[in-house]
Design a protein around this motif. Structure first.
Motif, PDB file in Angstrom:
ATOM      1  N   GLU A   7      33.517  64.761  29.670  1.00 31.04           N
ATOM      2  CA  GLU A   7      32.776  64.999  30.903  1.00 31.04           C
ATOM      3  C   GLU A   7      31.358  64.481  30.754  1.00 31.04           C
ATOM      4  O   GLU A   7      30.802  64.470  29.666  1.00 31.04           O
ATOM      5  N   GLY A   8      30.771  64.046  31.862  1.00 31.95           N
ATOM      6  CA  GLY A   8      29.370  63.686  31.874  1.00 31.95           C
ATOM      7  C   GLY A   8      29.062  62.307  31.331  1.00 31.95           C
ATOM      8  O   GLY A   8      27.902  61.980  31.104  1.00 31.95           O
ATOM      9  N   ALA A   9      30.080  61.472  31.109  1.00 33.35           N
ATOM     10  CA  ALA A   9      29.818  60.102  30.669  1.00 33.35           C
ATOM     11  C   ALA A   9      29.214  59.311  31.827  1.00 33.35           C
ATOM     12  O   ALA A   9      29.531  59.551  32.985  1.00 33.35           O
ATOM     13  N   VAL A  10      28.322  58.384  31.500  1.00 34.31           N
ATOM     14  CA  VAL A  10      27.722  57.520  32.509  1.00 34.31           C
ATOM     15  C   VAL A  10      28.207  56.097  32.245  1.00 34.31           C
ATOM     16  O   VAL A  10      27.818  55.478  31.262  1.00 34.31           O
ATOM     17  N   LEU A  11      29.102  55.615  33.111  1.00 32.93           N
ATOM     18  CA  LEU A  11      29.606  54.251  32.988  1.00 32.93           C
ATOM     19  C   LEU A  11      28.603  53.339  33.660  1.00 32.93           C
ATOM     20  O   LEU A  11      28.363  53.445  34.859  1.00 32.93           O
ATOM     21  N   PHE A  12      27.952  52.461  32.870  1.00 31.22           N
ATOM     22  CA  PHE A  12      26.885  51.657  33.453  1.00 31.22           C
ATOM     23  C   PHE A  12      27.199  50.176  33.495  1.00 31.22           C
ATOM     24  O   PHE A  12      26.506  49.423  34.136  1.00 31.22           O
ATOM     25  N   ARG A  13      28.242  49.745  32.835  1.00 39.55           N
ATOM     26  CA  ARG A  13      28.615  48.331  32.944  1.00 39.55           C
ATOM     27  C   ARG A  13      30.122  48.242  32.911  1.00 39.55           C
ATOM     28  O   ARG A  13      30.743  48.648  31.945  1.00 39.55           O
ATOM     29  N   THR A  14      30.694  47.738  33.998  1.00 40.57           N
ATOM     30  CA  THR A  14      32.141  47.584  34.065  1.00 40.57           C
ATOM     31  C   THR A  14      32.459  46.158  34.488  1.00 40.57           C
ATOM     32  O   THR A  14      31.699  45.528  35.231  1.00 40.57           O
ATOM     33  N   ARG A  15      33.570  45.655  33.998  1.00 37.15           N
ATOM     34  CA  ARG A  15      34.020  44.307  34.352  1.00 37.15           C
ATOM     35  C   ARG A  15      35.543  44.319  34.384  1.00 37.15           C
ATOM     36  O   ARG A  15      36.177  44.899  33.509  1.00 37.15           O
ATOM     37  N   LEU A  16      36.085  43.694  35.396  1.00 36.10           N
ATOM     38  CA  LEU A  16      37.532  43.583  35.538  1.00 36.10           C
ATOM     39  C   LEU A  16      37.856  42.096  35.594  1.00 36.10           C
ATOM     40  O   LEU A  16      37.425  41.400  36.518  1.00 36.10           O
ATOM     41  N   ASP A  17      38.554  41.599  34.563  1.00 37.08           N
ATOM     42  CA  ASP A  17      38.846  40.166  34.535  1.00 37.08           C
ATOM     43  C   ASP A  17      40.226  39.904  33.946  1.00 37.08           C
ATOM     44  O   ASP A  17      40.904  40.806  33.473  1.00 37.08           O
ATOM     45  N   MET A  18      40.622  38.650  34.013  1.00 33.66           N
ATOM     46  CA  MET A  18      41.952  38.250  33.545  1.00 33.66           C
ATOM     47  C   MET A  18      41.894  37.639  32.146  1.00 33.66           C
ATOM     48  O   MET A  18      42.664  36.738  31.828  1.00 33.66           O
ATOM     49  N   SER A  19      41.018  38.143  31.302  1.00 39.44           N
ATOM     50  CA  SER A  19      40.924  37.606  29.942  1.00 39.44           C
ATOM     51  C   SER A  19      42.240  37.708  29.166  1.00 39.44           C
ATOM     52  O   SER A  19      42.499  36.840  28.322  1.00 39.44           O
ATOM     53  N   PRO A  20      43.126  38.689  29.420  1.00 44.43           N
ATOM     54  CA  PRO A  20      44.416  38.666  28.711  1.00 44.43           C
ATOM     55  C   PRO A  20      45.249  37.421  29.025  1.00 44.43           C
ATOM     56  O   PRO A  20      46.153  37.070  28.275  1.00 44.43           O
ATOM     57  N   GLU A  21      44.962  36.761  30.149  1.00 44.58           N
ATOM     58  CA  GLU A  21      45.673  35.534  30.527  1.00 44.58           C
ATOM     59  C   GLU A  21      44.828  34.297  30.197  1.00 44.58           C
ATOM     60  O   GLU A  21      45.088  33.220  30.734  1.00 44.58           O
ATOM     61  N   ASN A  22      43.793  34.475  29.372  1.00 43.77           N
ATOM     62  CA  ASN A  22      42.854  33.391  29.055  1.00 43.77           C
ATOM     63  C   ASN A  22      42.162  32.854  30.301  1.00 43.77           C
ATOM     64  O   ASN A  22      41.861  31.665  30.386  1.00 43.77           O
ATOM     65  N   MET A  23      41.932  33.751  31.275  1.00 41.81           N
ATOM     66  CA  MET A  23      41.199  33.379  32.488  1.00 41.81           C
ATOM     67  C   MET A  23      40.077  34.394  32.704  1.00 41.81           C
ATOM     68  O   MET A  23      40.041  35.120  33.698  1.00 41.81           O
ATOM     69  N   GLY A  24      39.171  34.448  31.749  1.00 43.43           N
ATOM     70  CA  GLY A  24      38.084  35.414  31.815  1.00 43.43           C
ATOM     71  C   GLY A  24      37.143  35.208  32.981  1.00 43.43           C
ATOM     72  O   GLY A  24      36.415  36.125  33.361  1.00 43.43           O
ATOM     73  N   ASP A  25      37.149  33.989  33.571  1.00 48.89           N
ATOM     74  CA  ASP A  25      36.291  33.735  34.725  1.00 48.89           C
ATOM     75  C   ASP A  25      36.859  34.359  35.998  1.00 48.89           C
ATOM     76  O   ASP A  25      36.151  34.474  36.993  1.00 48.89           O
ATOM     77  N   MET A  26      38.152  34.704  35.981  1.00 53.36           N
ATOM     78  CA  MET A  26      38.777  35.306  37.159  1.00 53.36           C
ATOM     79  C   MET A  26      38.477  36.799  37.143  1.00 53.36           C
ATOM     80  O   MET A  26      39.041  37.546  36.358  1.00 53.36           O
ATOM     81  N   THR A  27      37.547  37.205  37.998  1.00 58.63           N
ATOM     82  CA  THR A  27      37.161  38.617  38.037  1.00 58.63           C
ATOM     83  C   THR A  27      37.631  39.233  39.345  1.00 58.63           C
ATOM     84  O   THR A  27      37.992  38.531  40.289  1.00 58.63           O
ATOM     85  N   ALA A  28      37.637  40.550  39.376  1.00 59.26           N
ATOM     86  CA  ALA A  28      38.036  41.276  40.587  1.00 59.26           C
ATOM     87  C   ALA A  28      36.957  42.293  40.924  1.00 59.26           C
ATOM     88  O   ALA A  28      36.392  42.932  40.039  1.00 59.26           O
ATOM     89  N   LYS A  29      36.700  42.419  42.210  1.00 58.58           N
ATOM     90  CA  LYS A  29      35.772  43.445  42.664  1.00 58.58           C
ATOM     91  C   LYS A  29      36.413  44.808  42.448  1.00 58.58           C
ATOM     92  O   LYS A  29      37.621  44.984  42.637  1.00 58.58           O
ATOM     93  N   HIS A  30      35.584  45.767  42.065  1.00 56.83           N
ATOM     94  CA  HIS A  30      36.086  47.122  41.842  1.00 56.83           C
ATOM     95  C   HIS A  30      34.971  48.109  42.140  1.00 56.83           C
ATOM     96  O   HIS A  30      33.801  47.740  42.141  1.00 56.83           O
ATOM     97  N   ALA A  31      35.351  49.329  42.414  1.00 60.89           N
ATOM     98  CA  ALA A  31      34.363  50.350  42.771  1.00 60.89           C
ATOM     99  C   ALA A  31      34.795  51.687  42.197  1.00 60.89           C
ATOM    100  O   ALA A  31      35.988  52.002  42.150  1.00 60.89           O
ATOM    101  N   ALA A  32      33.808  52.450  41.783  1.00 62.84           N
ATOM    102  CA  ALA A  32      34.081  53.802  41.292  1.00 62.84           C
ATOM    103  C   ALA A  32      34.531  54.670  42.454  1.00 62.84           C
ATOM    104  O   ALA A  32      34.038  54.539  43.569  1.00 62.84           O
TER     105      ALA A  32
END
Length: 77
Positions: A7-32
């Motif tokens: 409890e009480g963690a502060v997530l301050f940097r998040t990134r969602l990308d396709m690096s498992p497919e070797n496409m790290g430039d392909m990112t997706a918008k996401h929201a808490a």
């Protein structure tokens, strides 16, 4: 880590990308999103492609002096 929710963690940097497919430039918008469970952090994302995605995060966690980093890898169909 203990594997227990934190409890009480502060997530301050998040990134969602396709690096498992070797496409790290392909990112997706996401929201808490609100969560009713203590220690559970929810996100909603607009995944534009099927395949492997990586959700990367950095957080400040109570009781830890260093920034905690984590990655969750999953597949979108």
């Amino acid at each position: 880590g203990s594997g227990k929710p934190v409890e009480g963690a502060v997530l301050f940097r998040t990134r969602l990308d396709m690096s498992p497919e070797n496409m790290g430039d392909m990112t997706a918008k996401h929201a808490a999103m609100p969560s009713s469970e203590p220690g559970v952090y929810r996100f909603s994302a607009d995944l534009t492609m099927a395949g492997g995605w990586a959700f990367k995060l950095q957080a400040k966690v109570p009781g830890e002096s260093e920034t905690v980093e984590g990655t969750v890898i999953f597949r979108a169909k």
